[in-house]
Design a protein around this motif. Structure first.
Motif, PDB file in Angstrom:
ATOM      1  N   GLY A 209     -16.301  52.845 -48.041  1.00 24.15           N
ATOM      2  CA  GLY A 209     -15.118  52.412 -48.787  1.00 24.15           C
ATOM      3  C   GLY A 209     -13.843  52.807 -48.076  1.00 24.15           C
ATOM      4  N   SER A 210     -13.850  53.971 -47.452  1.00 25.78           N
ATOM      5  CA  SER A 210     -12.642  54.462 -46.776  1.00 25.78           C
ATOM      6  C   SER A 210     -12.353  53.690 -45.496  1.00 25.78           C
ATOM      7  CB  SER A 210     -12.823  55.927 -46.425  1.00 25.78           C
ATOM      8  OG  SER A 210     -13.843  56.036 -45.445  1.00 25.78           O
ATOM      9  N   GLY A 211     -13.266  52.846 -45.130  1.00 25.51           N
ATOM     10  CA  GLY A 211     -13.075  52.106 -43.875  1.00 25.51           C
ATOM     11  C   GLY A 211     -13.768  52.752 -42.704  1.00 25.51           C
ATOM     12  N   ALA A 212     -14.309  53.946 -42.884  1.00 28.72           N
ATOM     13  CA  ALA A 212     -15.020  54.606 -41.784  1.00 28.72           C
ATOM     14  C   ALA A 212     -16.293  53.821 -41.494  1.00 28.72           C
ATOM     15  CB  ALA A 212     -15.358  56.041 -42.172  1.00 28.72           C
ATOM     16  N   THR A 213     -16.611  53.686 -40.179  1.00 30.87           N
ATOM     17  CA  THR A 213     -17.844  52.982 -39.846  1.00 30.87           C
ATOM     18  C   THR A 213     -18.987  53.969 -39.875  1.00 30.87           C
ATOM     19  OG1 THR A 213     -17.535  53.405 -37.520  1.00 30.87           O
ATOM     20  CG2 THR A 213     -16.654  51.334 -38.366  1.00 30.87           C
ATOM     21  N   ILE A 214     -20.142  53.450 -40.122  1.00 26.01           N
ATOM     22  CA  ILE A 214     -21.304  54.328 -40.237  1.00 26.01           C
ATOM     23  C   ILE A 214     -22.545  53.573 -39.760  1.00 26.01           C
ATOM     24  CG2 ILE A 214     -21.748  53.676 -42.651  1.00 26.01           C
ATOM     25  CD1 ILE A 214     -22.455  56.686 -43.107  1.00 26.01           C
ATOM     26  N   LEU A 215     -23.448  54.310 -39.159  1.00 21.81           N
ATOM     27  CA  LEU A 215     -24.687  53.739 -38.633  1.00 21.81           C
ATOM     28  C   LEU A 215     -25.866  54.369 -39.357  1.00 21.81           C
ATOM     29  CD1 LEU A 215     -23.370  52.380 -36.171  1.00 21.81           C
ATOM     30  CD2 LEU A 215     -25.133  53.451 -34.792  1.00 21.81           C
ATOM     31  N   VAL A 216     -26.837  53.545 -39.657  1.00 17.99           N
ATOM     32  CA  VAL A 216     -28.039  54.052 -40.322  1.00 17.99           C
ATOM     33  C   VAL A 216     -29.241  53.513 -39.591  1.00 17.99           C
ATOM     34  CG1 VAL A 216     -29.261  54.236 -42.507  1.00 17.99           C
ATOM     35  CG2 VAL A 216     -26.792  53.805 -42.488  1.00 17.99           C
TER      36      VAL A 216
ATOM     37  N   HIS B   5     -24.607  45.429 -49.855  1.00 14.59           N
ATOM     38  CA  HIS B   5     -24.257  46.837 -50.078  1.00 14.59           C
ATOM     39  C   HIS B   5     -25.486  47.701 -50.037  1.00 14.59           C
ATOM     40  CE1 HIS B   5     -19.950  46.815 -51.217  1.00 14.59           C
ATOM     41  NE2 HIS B   5     -20.219  45.508 -51.277  1.00 14.59           N
ATOM     42  N   MET B   6     -25.312  48.918 -49.551  1.00 14.70           N
ATOM     43  CA  MET B   6     -26.427  49.866 -49.569  1.00 14.70           C
ATOM     44  C   MET B   6     -25.883  51.198 -50.048  1.00 14.70           C
ATOM     45  SD  MET B   6     -28.382  49.330 -45.985  1.00 14.70           S
ATOM     46  CE  MET B   6     -29.787  50.377 -46.283  1.00 14.70           C
ATOM     47  N   THR B   7     -26.742  51.931 -50.697  1.00 13.87           N
ATOM     48  CA  THR B   7     -26.355  53.284 -51.075  1.00 13.87           C
ATOM     49  C   THR B   7     -27.212  54.233 -50.261  1.00 13.87           C
ATOM     50  OG1 THR B   7     -26.093  52.386 -53.273  1.00 13.87           O
ATOM     51  CG2 THR B   7     -25.916  54.784 -53.030  1.00 13.87           C
ATOM     52  N   LEU B   8     -26.561  55.212 -49.659  1.00 16.69           N
ATOM     53  CA  LEU B   8     -27.275  56.075 -48.716  1.00 16.69           C
ATOM     54  C   LEU B   8     -27.221  57.508 -49.169  1.00 16.69           C
ATOM     55  CD1 LEU B   8     -25.633  54.601 -45.512  1.00 16.69           C
ATOM     56  CD2 LEU B   8     -27.942  54.123 -46.357  1.00 16.69           C
TER      57      LEU B   8
ATOM     58  N   MET C 132     -22.191  51.788 -48.832  1.00 12.62           N
ATOM     59  CA  MET C 132     -21.876  51.178 -47.551  1.00 12.62           C
ATOM     60  C   MET C 132     -21.983  49.663 -47.624  1.00 12.62           C
ATOM     61  SD  MET C 132     -23.994  51.631 -44.021  1.00 12.62           S
ATOM     62  CE  MET C 132     -25.300  50.476 -44.348  1.00 12.62           C
ATOM     63  N   THR C 133     -21.044  48.988 -46.945  1.00 11.78           N
ATOM     64  CA  THR C 133     -21.161  47.528 -46.826  1.00 11.78           C
ATOM     65  C   THR C 133     -21.719  47.243 -45.429  1.00 11.78           C
ATOM     66  OG1 THR C 133     -19.090  47.465 -48.020  1.00 11.78           O
ATOM     67  CG2 THR C 133     -19.921  45.371 -47.140  1.00 11.78           C
TER      68      THR C 133
ATOM     69  N   ALA D 200     -32.437  44.693 -35.527  1.00 16.41           N
ATOM     70  CA  ALA D 200     -33.854  44.989 -35.736  1.00 16.41           C
ATOM     71  C   ALA D 200     -34.488  45.339 -34.410  1.00 16.41           C
ATOM     72  CB  ALA D 200     -34.554  43.781 -36.345  1.00 16.41           C
ATOM     73  N   LEU D 201     -34.997  46.537 -34.294  1.00 19.00           N
ATOM     74  CA  LEU D 201     -35.599  46.950 -33.033  1.00 19.00           C
ATOM     75  C   LEU D 201     -37.104  46.909 -33.113  1.00 19.00           C
ATOM     76  CD1 LEU D 201     -33.371  50.038 -32.215  1.00 19.00           C
ATOM     77  CD2 LEU D 201     -32.977  47.633 -31.698  1.00 19.00           C
ATOM     78  N   GLY D 202     -37.653  46.357 -34.145  1.00 22.45           N
ATOM     79  CA  GLY D 202     -39.097  46.317 -34.280  1.00 22.45           C
ATOM     80  C   GLY D 202     -39.576  47.458 -35.140  1.00 22.45           C
ATOM     81  N   THR D 203     -39.679  48.620 -34.511  1.00 22.40           N
ATOM     82  CA  THR D 203     -40.190  49.751 -35.282  1.00 22.40           C
ATOM     83  C   THR D 203     -39.135  50.315 -36.193  1.00 22.40           C
ATOM     84  OG1 THR D 203     -39.593  51.178 -33.456  1.00 22.40           O
ATOM     85  CG2 THR D 203     -41.887  50.468 -33.609  1.00 22.40           C
ATOM     86  N   GLU D 204     -37.881  50.090 -35.844  1.00 19.12           N
ATOM     87  CA  GLU D 204     -36.833  50.595 -36.721  1.00 19.12           C
ATOM     88  C   GLU D 204     -35.700  49.583 -36.742  1.00 19.12           C
ATOM     89  OE1 GLU D 204     -36.021  54.371 -34.883  1.00 19.12           O
ATOM     90  OE2 GLU D 204     -34.680  53.474 -33.418  1.00 19.12           O
ATOM     91  N   THR D 205     -34.824  49.774 -37.689  1.00 19.75           N
ATOM     92  CA  THR D 205     -33.699  48.859 -37.810  1.00 19.75           C
ATOM     93  C   THR D 205     -32.433  49.687 -37.841  1.00 19.75           C
ATOM     94  OG1 THR D 205     -35.098  47.413 -39.105  1.00 19.75           O
ATOM     95  CG2 THR D 205     -32.737  46.968 -39.165  1.00 19.75           C
ATOM     96  N   VAL D 206     -31.454  49.274 -37.043  1.00 22.42           N
ATOM     97  CA  VAL D 206     -30.170  49.970 -37.058  1.00 22.42           C
ATOM     98  C   VAL D 206     -29.210  49.127 -37.879  1.00 22.42           C
ATOM     99  CG1 VAL D 206     -28.282  50.856 -35.667  1.00 22.42           C
ATOM    100  CG2 VAL D 206     -30.624  50.911 -34.781  1.00 22.42           C
ATOM    101  N   ILE D 207     -28.646  49.757 -38.869  1.00 22.27           N
ATOM    102  CA  ILE D 207     -27.725  49.032 -39.743  1.00 22.27           C
ATOM    103  C   ILE D 207     -26.328  49.603 -39.542  1.00 22.27           C
ATOM    104  CG2 ILE D 207     -27.236  48.338 -42.107  1.00 22.27           C
ATOM    105  CD1 ILE D 207     -30.219  49.087 -42.690  1.00 22.27           C
ATOM    106  N   HIS D 208     -25.390  48.739 -39.181  1.00 22.63           N
ATOM    107  CA  HIS D 208     -23.998  49.151 -39.039  1.00 22.63           C
ATOM    108  C   HIS D 208     -23.288  48.809 -40.331  1.00 22.63           C
ATOM    109  CE1 HIS D 208     -24.130  49.102 -34.458  1.00 22.63           C
ATOM    110  NE2 HIS D 208     -25.310  48.625 -34.825  1.00 22.63           N
ATOM    111  N   GLY D 209     -22.413  49.707 -40.739  1.00 21.70           N
ATOM    112  CA  GLY D 209     -21.713  49.401 -41.980  1.00 21.70           C
ATOM    113  C   GLY D 209     -20.380  50.108 -42.067  1.00 21.70           C
ATOM    114  N   VAL D 210     -19.633  49.807 -43.127  1.00 19.28           N
ATOM    115  CA  VAL D 210     -18.391  50.537 -43.370  1.00 19.28           C
ATOM    116  C   VAL D 210     -18.432  51.150 -44.756  1.00 19.28           C
ATOM    117  CG1 VAL D 210     -16.787  49.363 -41.832  1.00 19.28           C
ATOM    118  CG2 VAL D 210     -17.318  48.346 -44.042  1.00 19.28           C
TER     119      VAL D 210
END
Ligand code: ATP
Ligand code: ATP
Ligand code: MG
Ligand code: MG
Lengths: 400, 341, 334, 351, 341
Positions: free
Chosen positions: E298-305, E318-321, E279-280, E286-296
């Motif tokens: 390779g296919s262009g699909a968006t993804i949230l972690v 880049h992150m590998t999930l 994921m890019t 940053a929510l303090g206790t947790e962090t929401v990471i938005h990414g895309v």
């Protein structure tokens, strides 16, 4: 030029007048006479204010002629023949001009005379003979009471709630309203005599309560409808009711005009009527004079009288007689002649009243207080005291 | 417009002093979030800024000009009211158009702006309805729409997303954020939602009872709350406040700073471990992605723990909890923060 | 809710008006820019106050002058100053509770009659109006028709009202006809004091209640529906919902009704005059009739006395209304 | 029956709640007492003068039946009567003439034989019929079109001015706080107290000195500043939430626009009420126009109508007919405007 | 009262069909939460149950009696309105007392109940104020108070906590929960707050556009959503929906069930790993206790972690999930759930 005539109608006279004026305008294209038909209320309540403010129509048909006489125009310089006016309308001229003046301000469109009407059919059914020509008030009330009783009617007679109506009988019992100096005289025995009788008759159920008792102050109430419905055998009103009775009663019963019943002194009714006067504030007195001349001319007065069934006030028209009233009812014709005849009976004290400035004040006090006495709110003595006080207040106010 | 400065602002309603000496400076283009307990004065402060109310004392400067007595219309702000205040006699479309018509905007541009807002707010099918025919969330969206169509230089948003569902709220939040980025407009945003506050804010203003407690960027606020109130208020579930005695088992190698009388530990920072605090579970709340466990310590102090995922435990069981000492907060007797040594 | 169809018709009709109002907005904004909000306040007030001053205040002032001058003349300059003479005449009494002992006995009779009338008529009418408004506001079919039914008498001129009821109440009218059907004694509605008073009250209520019903209906519409829903959820019986929800929220409009009803009752005249002429005796003689007769109807008018009487009457009303308004303010404060 | 089910609907679905009973009783009562006289009025307007004066009155207008009967060779219209003499079946006879209590009657089938009947034994044969003359004559003689136009002009203009000026003043008095507000309000309410009839003489002199006598504006202007309207609208505007005005201010609306776009629409129910009142009042105004207008080309309908009231005689048949005729426009206005007294909506924009 | 049964309930406002064939049974004492997107018909459904509105068709049974035409007052329920509907002319105290007075409750008991509610809601100092003088949250608390003082057998709560701050919301939630336990009253609760829904509900009803999508206990809903809509709607942030191709790298040893065309993965179930999805990062919240990471991807699909704590990463990295295959959801072409083989 435009001449405005303020006119109210009780019946068809507005239409007749409008006809007559149309004819005038045909002959006099330079004058445009506009007949403003208004309610009587306008003449009685609004016109005085306008006059006070120096406004008003050019010509008006008015009943309160004397009290407002300061606003009338002296037509003497504008009429073609002042002598004609003096001759034919002179006897009523005082009714519509300030005391001591000899102005020509207008003429009476009609004369009225108070008087009684009897339901001859009811009398016949009850088997009671109609009282004769010089029957007294007591006779009439007694006879009517008998009729009422036998026919199960609500009352024996009714007399319009009006000071003017009350004054004929008052005078018949010897009343005199006018003191030597022309101011109102205190209530005298003549008034007391008849008012006392009226109150007694009311309490005794002979006089129709609904007319006098169910109103306050100087409100006017007529009992014509009750007479028309044969609810009362005898009704004291006046000549102006003739046309009304004729149309509404139709063929339902026979009725006759009886003139005024007699009191101790006389058998007097009260004269009255409406006059057509010119108003001082007009901008074109000449034109007004021409219109008035036309309307006062003998043939116009004659036609007007015949078509409206009014009693004429034109000396020559009366004298020459032969009026061909526009009706095919014998009853109406008989009634009209009965009134013409009764006009000879008007007592001098009554005849003086239309030209007397304080008459209205006197009438108002009479009605208000008599009404209260009939309703039991005042004793007769209190009522007479209050009448005197009321009149005195009026005089005092005028002198302010 | 842009820079807003509040100087010793006070506002009383009769006897009640609602705002007490507020001093605050907001930079141009900044997104400031007001948070605080219910009734602390957030809306009131917004009303002073908007010009709908006049402060009892103090001044408001907009771009360094004293605007204290400038009327609301002339301050050129847009506002989303907590109560929506939609025009009940106008359709949704008319509600949106009203402000633009006042600005005598050409029809074409107006239509364009409205359709942009409508699309963003997903209220296309509602344009012909009146407020009375809308659901709560739809009304709220119209209220937002009314503010954003105007492209003002500053927004005042009073709990604009409170009645929206989570999904919509996330997307609206993103849209507002994008809007803010695009317009560069100053935004003052009141919310009760921690996530909103944390994700949107450049700085968060924490209010309590009409006073400002702390003004700081979100992470600072979270990591270094200036006092116990702010520490407790930010973060959900609330921070656990424990006496030093209570946390003795986990303090081990941490130096307790001088003056500290109390520690604070966020529920998320506690985790099951071999040694540490001994807790008896009193309630387990499974939220799906995480589980909140309520418990009591031996001392009777209550404690909350959040653990990721679905934990199999139940009332009455015992747990041993540990905490990374870096996540310990210390407060002194005045409830002020004391930095760890 | 206003239907769409109507909106379009309205839109077409009001297009020029709207255009005009928008056009006015341009100078208005400019003016607001100069004068600020206070300037706008005067702008909103001035047209009304101008007309009001010209045609209400000026005549009122003239009226006051009338009351201290005598004669029948119209122009102030022609009138002679009489000081408090008119007031003295009106107020001169041995015992104010016994009109017969007063110089102007009729004024006092009228005054006491008016007070009695006002209390009876206003209280009965308001109850009647409120009930009617509530019912017309409820879920009934053909609401427009029923509104028209209750509003209809307001359309009639007082003269016609008086006439109609005279017909129904007279000796041989419908009411007695109905009594007759039940073998009951006929009642002389208009010639017996109590009945006639009742008739006057009844007829004036009949003639005016539609007016107040309409005001109250509009007021009821302004009460948010959800409050009734909340009340229903709270298990509120209808009567209690009325006392605790409707009445307090209707209050501003009810106040209009009370004040107007009071004023109009004090000014009662036309229809009662036609109906009873103020009788029997003087039992339905009210102040306005007294003033009317003194000031107009009698051939020797006395405008000064009439003005004095009307000022006395107005001051009574002002006191009553101030008491009313004071009450509201106290309520608002609460 | 259909109409009844249409007009009836109950609160508690199929059960009768006590409020339903009260509602129906009340509406029924209203129908008879409030509306009954209307029917009488309309019916009466079709009665001949004689029938109007009749005791006891009938609800329906009747006309007497007549027949054409040859009398002494010529055909004559004679009134028909039902004659019931003792011991005989009732028959219909035509009356030739009546002398005292005896009527000479003939059987239309046999016009030669004169039958003498006591008048108490006969009752006129009548059928329901309309005296259209009551309408026709005034409409013909009376410049109805002109009067109508004058009335419409006066009513329309006065109502519009009333609505505009009163609502503006009410807006200022209800939604702004300024010094002297209570004084103005008090003044307005206080002047409500002066009875019109008393103020008429001074008002006349004011109007006269403004040169407005015999001008329709003289009728219009003095009536439009009614304190009633200001008071009514102001009290209603008090119920409109201030928050809506605030929202509009945030929307950069000028004060005029707040008045025009927010306040006026939300005051619609009260405006409708005032419009109805104003129309009814101005339309029925009588005393004042009577004073200002003495020229017939300026008469309003009510003034024109009143000319049937003389000193000694009032021509009720014309007055009733014209009352009914002149009522029609106001009834229509009422029907049109009353719908705006619906669903107050001011509160629904708020949470 | 207690058992509520809705049978093919429909409701239309003019042309708009708002509720479409609702069938639902609620047990006595159950706490049911209605969730669904804004405008889906939650409030409308509540109004039908309360009796304030009559359904266009269908029936409502209360304790097996047909109550469709019973008036609201006679159903004996208490309701918290989304719009509060406080009586504006009454003080807070009077607002609370009104319902009790209707029931002719003795004064002593009334006082007791009111003070209990007041304490729970923390509105003690406000008792003499009118609603117009309250803040949004205070109004909402009064609205709740008005319902709870009555101790009804069933509550209808329409977003009762939406305007409260997090802290208060947590405590109010606990109070409501305790109240429910104590009274055993049936509760129907509308909320947009996932945490509220998950923690309070015995069962959650998910509505969409006037239809019921799923009725199930919270955890079931979370773990086994019947379709993509429910899956996406429950859980915050939203579930990631990815094509099978996208997730190929992590599918490895999992059998893709027949018919599945799409997978769903909750952001919390993704975690940084050595291998997996690449994921890019596009946005880090940053929510303090947790962090929401938005990414895309390779296919262009968006993804949230969502990852716990504070993660140091930033846009463009880049992150590998990876994901635990047990947490994968599968949906078919009709968006219905397909169980993993
Ligand atoms: N009077 C009405 N006329 C027409 N449509 C209406 C009316 N009232 C509500 N609606 C529509 O019905 C739908 C359901 O409304 P409801 O209030 O039940 O939604 P909700 O689920 O409570 O939404 P929210 O979460 O936004 O409050 C909405 O789309 C709304 O626009
Ligand atoms: N008109 C008023 N009179 C008296 N007190 C008021 C008035 N308006 C508001 N208050 C009080 O002022 C305080 C602040 O109110 P405000 O509306 O600003 O709160 P808030 O921070 O917006 O709260 P919430 O989050 O609940 O909306 C509250 O305690 C409220 O009760
Ligand atoms: Mg707030
Ligand atoms: Mg809702």
């Amino acid at each position: 030029e435009e001449v405005r005539v303020m006119w109210y109608s009780d019946g068809v006279e507005g239409e007749v007048m409008s006809d007559l004026l149309d004819r005038f305008m045909e002959k006099n294209p330079d004058i445009d006479v506009i007949l403003d038909n208004v309610a009587y209320q306008v003449v009685s309540e609004q016109l005085p204010i306008a006059l006070e403010a120096g406004n008003g129509p050019d010509i008006a048909r008015v009943t309160n002629l004397k009290a407002q006489s300061e606003h009338w125009l002296d037509l003497t310089p504008y009429v073609a023949d002042p002598a004609y006016w003096q001759e034919n309308f002179g006897d009523k001229a005082d009714w519509m001009r300030p005391d001591g003046s000899d102005a020509i301000t207008g003429f009476m469109t009609q004369l009225t005379l108070t008087g009684g009407f009897a339901n001859a059919t009811l009398f016949e059914q009850a088997g009671v003979a109609l009282p004769g020509a010089d029957a007294s008030w007591d006779d009439w009330v007694a006879a009517s009471a008998e009729v009422a009783k036998s026919q199960g009617l609500v009352a024996a007679f009714a007399l319009d709630r009006s000071g003017h109506r009350l004054s004929g009988p008052n005078v018949s019992f010897g009343a005199n309203y006018i003191a030597a100096d022309g101011t109102p005289a205190p209530i005298d025995d003549g008034v007391k005599a008849f008012v006392t009788k009226m109150v007694e008759w009311t309490n005794g159920g002979q006089n129709y309560r609904d007319v006098w008792v169910s109103a306050a102050g100087s409100s006017y109430r007529a009992a014509a409808e009750d007479f028309i419905n044969a609810q009362i055998p005898y009704y004291y009103s006046g000549s102006w009711q003739i046309a009304n009775l004729a149309t509404k009663i139709g063929d339902d019963f026979d009725w006759v005009a009886t003139g005024s019943p007699c009191g101790s002194d006389a058998c007097s009714g009260m004269a009255g009527g409406a006059g057509l006067v010119a108003v001082k504030y007009t901008k074109q007195p000449e034109a007004v004079g021409r219109v008035m001349d036309y309307l006062a001319s003998e043939e116009v007065v004659r036609e007007f009288t015949e078509r409206t069934l009014f009693l004429p006030a034109h000396k020559n028209v009366v004298a020459s007689g032969g009026l061909n009233f526009d009706t095919d009812s014998d009853q109406v014709k008989a009634a009209l002649s009965a009134f013409v005849e009764a006009s000879g009976n008007v007592a001098p004290n009554a005849a003086a009243l239309p030209a007397w400035k304080w008459a209205s004040a006197y009438y108002g006090a009479l009605v208000t207080r008599t009404g209260q006495a009939m309703a039991g709110e005042l004793s007769l003595d209190e009522a007479f005291d209050r009448m005197n006080a009321d009149i005195a207040e009026q005089v005092a106010q005028e002198n302010q | 417009m842009g820079r807003i400065r509040l100087e010793s602002l006070r506002k009383s309603y009769g006897q009640v002093e609602v705002l007490k000496d507020i001093n605050l400076e907001i930079e141009e283009g900044e997104l400031v979030v007001f948070v605080g307990p219910s009734g602390c004065g957030k809306s009131t402060l917004l009303r002073q800024i908007s010009g709908l109310d006049r402060p009892t004392s103090g001044n408001i400067f907009i771009n360094e000009n004293d605007a204290t007595n400038v009327s609301a219309a002339d301050r050129g702000l847009a506002m989303v009211f907590q109560s929506y205040a939609l025009y009940p006699h106008m359709t949704v479309r008319q509600n949106l158009a009203f402000g633009l018509q006042n600005a005598k905007m050409p029809k074409a541009e107006m239509d364009e702006r409205i359709s942009a807002a409508v699309e963003m707010l997903e209220i296309g099918p509602l344009l012909k309805r009146r407020p009375g025919q809308l659901s709560g969330g739809q009304r709220q969206r119209v209220a937002i729409g009314r503010a954003i169509v105007r492209d003002p230089t500053a927004f005042l948003l009073d709990e604009p997303l409170s009645n929206l569902d989570a999904e919509l709220r996330v997307s609206m939040r993103a849209e507002l954020s994008a809007l803010h980025a695009r317009l560069g407009a100053t935004m003052i945003y009141v919310t009760h939602d921690q996530v909103e506050a944390m994700t949107l804010a450049d700085r968060i203003v924490v209010l309590r009872a009409g006073k400002i407690e702390q003004v700081a960027p979100p992470i600072t606020l979270f990591e270094k709350p200036v006092n116990k109130f702010v520490a407790g208020f930010i973060g959900a579930p609330n921070m656990n406040f424990l006496t030093l005695d209570d946390v003795q088992p986990v303090l081990g190698n941490v130096g307790v700073p001088a003056g500290a009388t109390m520690t604070g530990i966020r529920p998320q920072h506690l985790s099951p471990a071999e040694t540490g605090l001994d807790m008896t579970v009193t309630l387990v709340e499974a939220l799906g992605t995480e589980t909140v466990i309520h418990g009591v310590l031996g001392s009777g102090a209550t404690i909350l723990v959040t653990v990721p995922g679905h934990v199999k435990t139940s009332k009455g069981e015992h747990m041993t909890l540990n905490v990374d000492p870096a996540h310990l907060h210390f407060f002194d007797a005045d409830e002020l923060r004391v930095e760890a040594a | 809710m206003i239907s769409n169809e109507k909106t379009t018709i309205g839109a077409v009709l009001s297009a020029p008006v709207r255009w005009l109002a928008e056009a006015i907005d341009i100078p208005m904004r400019w003016w607001q820019g100069i004068a600020g909000r206070p300037g706008m306040i005067s702008f909103f007030l001035i047209p009304n106050l101008l007309i009001f001053g010209m045609f209400v205040l000026v005549p009122l002032f003239i009226n006051i002058v009338y009351s201290v001058t005598g004669g029948t003349e119209l122009f102030l300059s022609d009138r002679s100053y009489v000081g408090g003479a008119h007031f003295n005449r009106l107020l001169e009494c041995e015992n104010h509770f016994n009109p017969n002992s007063c110089r102007e006995d009729l004024f006092w009779i009228a005054l006491w009659n008016t007070i009695k009338f006002v209390f009876t008529q206003v209280s009965v009418m308001i109850v009647f109006a409120v009930i009617t408004a509530l019912i017309l506001n409820g879920k009934i079919r053909a609401r427009a028709f029923w509104r028209a039914v209750f509003f209809f008498p307001v359309l009639l001129s007082p003269v016609v009202v008086g006439l109609i009821w005279q017909w129904m109440l007279q000796r041989q009218g419908v009411f007695n006809f109905i009594l007759f059907q039940f073998d009951a004694q006929a009642i002389n509605w208009l010639t017996e004091r109590t009945w006639a008073f009742g008739a006057a009250v009844g007829v004036s209520i009949w003639a005016h209640v539609g007016f107040y019903v309409l005001i109250l209906l509009a007021g009821l519409q302004a009460i948010p529906r959800d409050l009734y829903e909340a009340a229903e959820m709270d298990g509120t019986p209808p009567a209690r919902a009325f006392w605790r929800i409707t009445l307090p929220l209707l209050w501003p409009n009810l106040l209009v009704v009370i004040v107007l009803a009071l004023i109009r009752a004090v000014q009662v005249f036309d229809e009662v005059y036609v109906l009873t002429g103020g009788g029997p005796g003087t039992s339905n003689l009210y102040l306005t009739q007294y003033i009317y007769e003194v000031g107009f109807a009698s051939i020797l008018r006395n405008p000064g006395l009439a003005s004095a009487a009307s000022l006395i009457m107005a001051s009574i009303l002002v006191v009553l209304t101030l008491a009313q308004l004071g009450l509201t303010r106290w309520k608002d404060k609460k | 029956m259909k109409a009844i089910t249409f007009l009836t609907r109950r609160r508690g679905g199929d059960t009768w709640h006590w409020t339903d009973v009260v509602t129906f009783a009340w509406l029924g009562f209203g129908l008879i007492i409030m509306f009954g006289p209307a029917i009488w009025l309309v019916m009466s307007s079709f009665k001949s003068p004689a029938q109007l004066a009749e005791f006891p009155p009938t609800i329906l207008p009747y006309v007497s039946e007549t027949v054409e009967v040859p009398v002494k060779g010529t055909m004559k219209e004679l009134p028909l009567y039902t004659v019931t003499t003792e011991g005989e079946a009732p028959r219909e006879l035509a009356e030739v003439r009546r002398v005292g209590i005896i009527a000479n009657m003939v059987d239309p089938a046999d016009p030669e034989t004169v039958i003498k009947v006591n008048i108490n034994d006969r009752t006129p044969v009548r059928r329901v019929g309309l005296a259209l003359e009551n309408y026709a004559k005034p409409l013909r003689d009376f410049n109805f079109g002109l009067y109508l136009w004058n009335s419409v002009f006066v009513t329309g203009v006065a109502t519009i001015i009333t609505l505009i000026t009163n609502s503006m003043a009410a807006f200022a008095l209800s939604k702004y706080d300024f010094r002297g507000r209570n004084a103005v309000l008090l003044l307005i309410v206080a002047t409500l107290m002066i009875p019109i009839s008393v103020n008429i003489v001074p008002l006349y002199s004011v109007v006269s000195s403004l040169g407005l006598l015999n001008s329709l504006w003289g009728v219009i202007l003095p009536t439009v500043a009614t304190p009633t309207g200001v008071f009514l609208l102001r009290q209603y505007m008090l119920t409109i939430p201030d928050e809506l005005l605030e929202a509009a201010r945030m929307d950069k609306a000028s004060e005029w626009q707040i008045y025009w776009r927010i306040i006026l629409p939300l005051t619609a129910p009260a405006l409708a009420v005032l419009a109805i009142f104003s129309v009814v009042w101005r339309w029925n105004d009588f005393l004042w126009p009577l004073i200002v207008l003495s020229r017939k080309e300026l008469f309003t309908l009510q003034v024109g109508l009143n000319t049937f009231a003389g000193e000694l005689n009032v021509q009720w048949h014309f007055i009733l007919a014209m009352t009914v005729a002149t009522m029609i426009p106001v009834v229509l206005v009422f029907v049109f405007l009353q719908r705006y007294i619906t669903a107050g909506i001011a509160g629904t924009g708020l949470k």
